[in-house]
Structures are given as structure tokens and as C-alpha cells.
Scaffold this motif. Structure first.
Motif, PDB file in Angstrom:
ATOM      1  N   LYS A 172      15.911  32.063  -8.527  1.00 18.32           N
ATOM      2  CA  LYS A 172      14.752  32.295  -9.387  1.00 18.32           C
ATOM      3  C   LYS A 172      14.673  33.793  -9.699  1.00 18.32           C
ATOM      4  CE  LYS A 172      12.308  28.240  -7.710  1.00 18.32           C
ATOM      5  NZ  LYS A 172      12.461  27.448  -8.904  1.00 18.32           N
ATOM      6  N   PHE A 173      15.708  34.263 -10.391  1.00 16.96           N
ATOM      7  CA  PHE A 173      15.867  35.694 -10.641  1.00 16.96           C
ATOM      8  C   PHE A 173      14.763  36.258 -11.535  1.00 16.96           C
ATOM      9  CE2 PHE A 173      20.190  33.867 -10.207  1.00 16.96           C
ATOM     10  CZ  PHE A 173      20.477  34.389  -8.959  1.00 16.96           C
ATOM     11  N   SER A 185      15.461  46.524 -18.702  1.00 19.47           N
ATOM     12  CA  SER A 185      16.929  46.565 -18.658  1.00 19.47           C
ATOM     13  C   SER A 185      17.470  45.672 -17.553  1.00 19.47           C
ATOM     14  CB  SER A 185      17.421  47.997 -18.452  1.00 19.47           C
ATOM     15  OG  SER A 185      17.055  48.802 -19.540  1.00 19.47           O
ATOM     16  N   LEU A 186      16.778  45.657 -16.409  1.00 18.01           N
ATOM     17  CA  LEU A 186      17.190  44.795 -15.309  1.00 18.01           C
ATOM     18  C   LEU A 186      17.043  43.328 -15.703  1.00 18.01           C
ATOM     19  CD1 LEU A 186      18.235  44.715 -12.402  1.00 18.01           C
ATOM     20  CD2 LEU A 186      15.863  44.772 -11.633  1.00 18.01           C
ATOM     21  N   ARG A 187      15.987  42.995 -16.440  1.00 12.14           N
ATOM     22  CA  ARG A 187      15.791  41.627 -16.930  1.00 12.14           C
ATOM     23  C   ARG A 187      16.968  41.212 -17.812  1.00 12.14           C
ATOM     24  NH1 ARG A 187      11.884  37.782 -18.051  1.00 12.14           N
ATOM     25  NH2 ARG A 187      10.249  39.042 -17.122  1.00 12.14           N
ATOM     26  N   LYS A 188      17.376  42.084 -18.723  1.00 17.54           N
ATOM     27  CA  LYS A 188      18.517  41.765 -19.605  1.00 17.54           C
ATOM     28  C   LYS A 188      19.783  41.538 -18.786  1.00 17.54           C
ATOM     29  CE  LYS A 188      16.666  44.238 -23.533  1.00 17.54           C
ATOM     30  NZ  LYS A 188      16.674  45.475 -24.285  1.00 17.54           N
ATOM     31  N   GLN A 189      19.997  42.362 -17.762  1.00 18.61           N
ATOM     32  CA  GLN A 189      21.171  42.193 -16.902  1.00 18.61           C
ATOM     33  C   GLN A 189      21.104  40.845 -16.179  1.00 18.61           C
ATOM     34  OE1 GLN A 189      21.546  44.440 -13.163  1.00 18.61           O
ATOM     35  NE2 GLN A 189      23.533  45.169 -13.941  1.00 18.61           N
ATOM     36  N   GLU A 245      19.427  38.113 -17.124  1.00 20.03           N
ATOM     37  CA  GLU A 245      19.591  37.037 -18.099  1.00 20.03           C
ATOM     38  C   GLU A 245      21.059  36.858 -18.470  1.00 20.03           C
ATOM     39  OE1 GLU A 245      16.863  38.370 -21.108  1.00 20.03           O
ATOM     40  OE2 GLU A 245      15.165  37.282 -20.197  1.00 20.03           O
ATOM     41  N   ASP A 246      21.783  37.961 -18.620  1.00 16.69           N
ATOM     42  CA  ASP A 246      23.213  37.900 -18.912  1.00 16.69           C
ATOM     43  C   ASP A 246      23.969  37.232 -17.755  1.00 16.69           C
ATOM     44  OD1 ASP A 246      25.592  38.654 -20.538  1.00 16.69           O
ATOM     45  OD2 ASP A 246      26.024  39.894 -18.767  1.00 16.69           O
ATOM     46  N   ALA A 273      27.206  32.916 -15.480  1.00 19.46           N
ATOM     47  CA  ALA A 273      27.696  32.614 -14.135  1.00 19.46           C
ATOM     48  C   ALA A 273      27.376  31.165 -13.749  1.00 19.46           C
ATOM     49  CB  ALA A 273      27.055  33.557 -13.117  1.00 19.46           C
ATOM     50  N   THR A 274      28.287  30.584 -13.018  1.00 18.84           N
ATOM     51  CA  THR A 274      28.042  29.304 -12.365  1.00 18.84           C
ATOM     52  C   THR A 274      27.872  29.619 -10.887  1.00 18.84           C
ATOM     53  OG1 THR A 274      29.426  28.161 -13.968  1.00 18.84           O
ATOM     54  CG2 THR A 274      28.955  27.007 -11.900  1.00 18.84           C
TER      55      THR A 274
END
Length: 125
Positions: free
Chosen positions: A19-20, A46-50, A52-53, A58-59
Motif C-alpha cells: 500500500k505504497f 516526486s516520491l509519489r511519481k517514483q 507510481e512508476d 513491477a510484479t
């Protein structure tokens, strides 16, 4: 102190349950996140964008807390991560510095196992 430790446990619970985005509530708007491989990420947006990416690409097979220590607005968590992307993380240690119950700085030390016959282990400190 018990309240701070409970907060750290809840934060780690969110991360271990993938639950990032929800865990971002524990970060200060001016957080600085760094690891041993990339330039620091500055600011919660910026951390949120990282994050979300990472979620998109990623699996995730497993995220587990191996050990945890917390004291006086500082915590350190030793994690076991397993996910498929370009690499698989075997282990990581993460240190968190807090102010007013929010993470203001996090530092990760990561050991990668790469899915490439040329590179079996990639570590950098």
C-alpha cells in the motif's frame, strides 16, 4: 516512545502489504529519499511519481520485514524484497528520519540480483 514505535509498525505494515500510495501519508512534503544507486528524490510529489512508476512496472512477489529498530524519531528496517522488473532485489536496509511524526529523510542500501547472465550481482555503496 511506544506511540512512535506503533507509528513505525503501521508504516511498515502498509509497505509490506504493498500500500505504497497510502504510506505517503507518513511522509513530510519536503521528504528527501535516497538510495545507493540514484540521485535523491526530493519532495513528496516526486516520491509519489517514483512509487507510481514502480507499481506500474513491477510484479511484486514478496515484501517482508526482516528486522526493525526504532528510537527517538529514527527507524531502521531490514527488508526482503522480491519483484520482477529489470532486476530482483534480494535485500535492502532502509533508515528513516522523522520530524513531527512524518518521514523527512530516508536512505536505502540495496543489493540487486540481476536477471542477466553477464551480471549476477550488482552492488554499490
Amino acid at each position: 516512545m511506544a506511540t512512535f514505535h506503533k507509528m513505525v509498525l503501521e508504516f511498515n505494515r502498509l509497505l509490506s502489504h504493498q500500500k505504497f500510495i497510502e504510506a505517503l501519508d507518513f511522509y513530510d512534503d519536503d521528504v528527501v529519499a535516497s538510495d545507493n544507486l540514484n540521485a535523491p528524490v526530493k519532495g513528496k510529489s516526486s516520491l509519489r511519481k517514483q512509487m507510481e512508476d514502480f507499481i506500474e512496472n513491477a510484479t511484486i512477489e514478496a515484501i517482508e520485514v526482516v528486522s526493525l529498530s526504532s528510537e527517538d524519531n529514527l527507524s531502521f528496517t531490514n527488508w526482503y524484497y522480491s519483484f520482477d522488473i529489470k532486476y530482483r532485489v534480494g535485500s535492502a536496509g532502509t533508515g528513516f528520519r522523522y520530524k513531527d511524526g512524518r518521514t523527512i529523510k530516508l536512505s536505502r542500501s540495496i543489493i540487486f540480483t540481476v536477471h542477466s547472465p553477464e551480471l549476477l550481482f550488482l552492488t554499490r555503496s
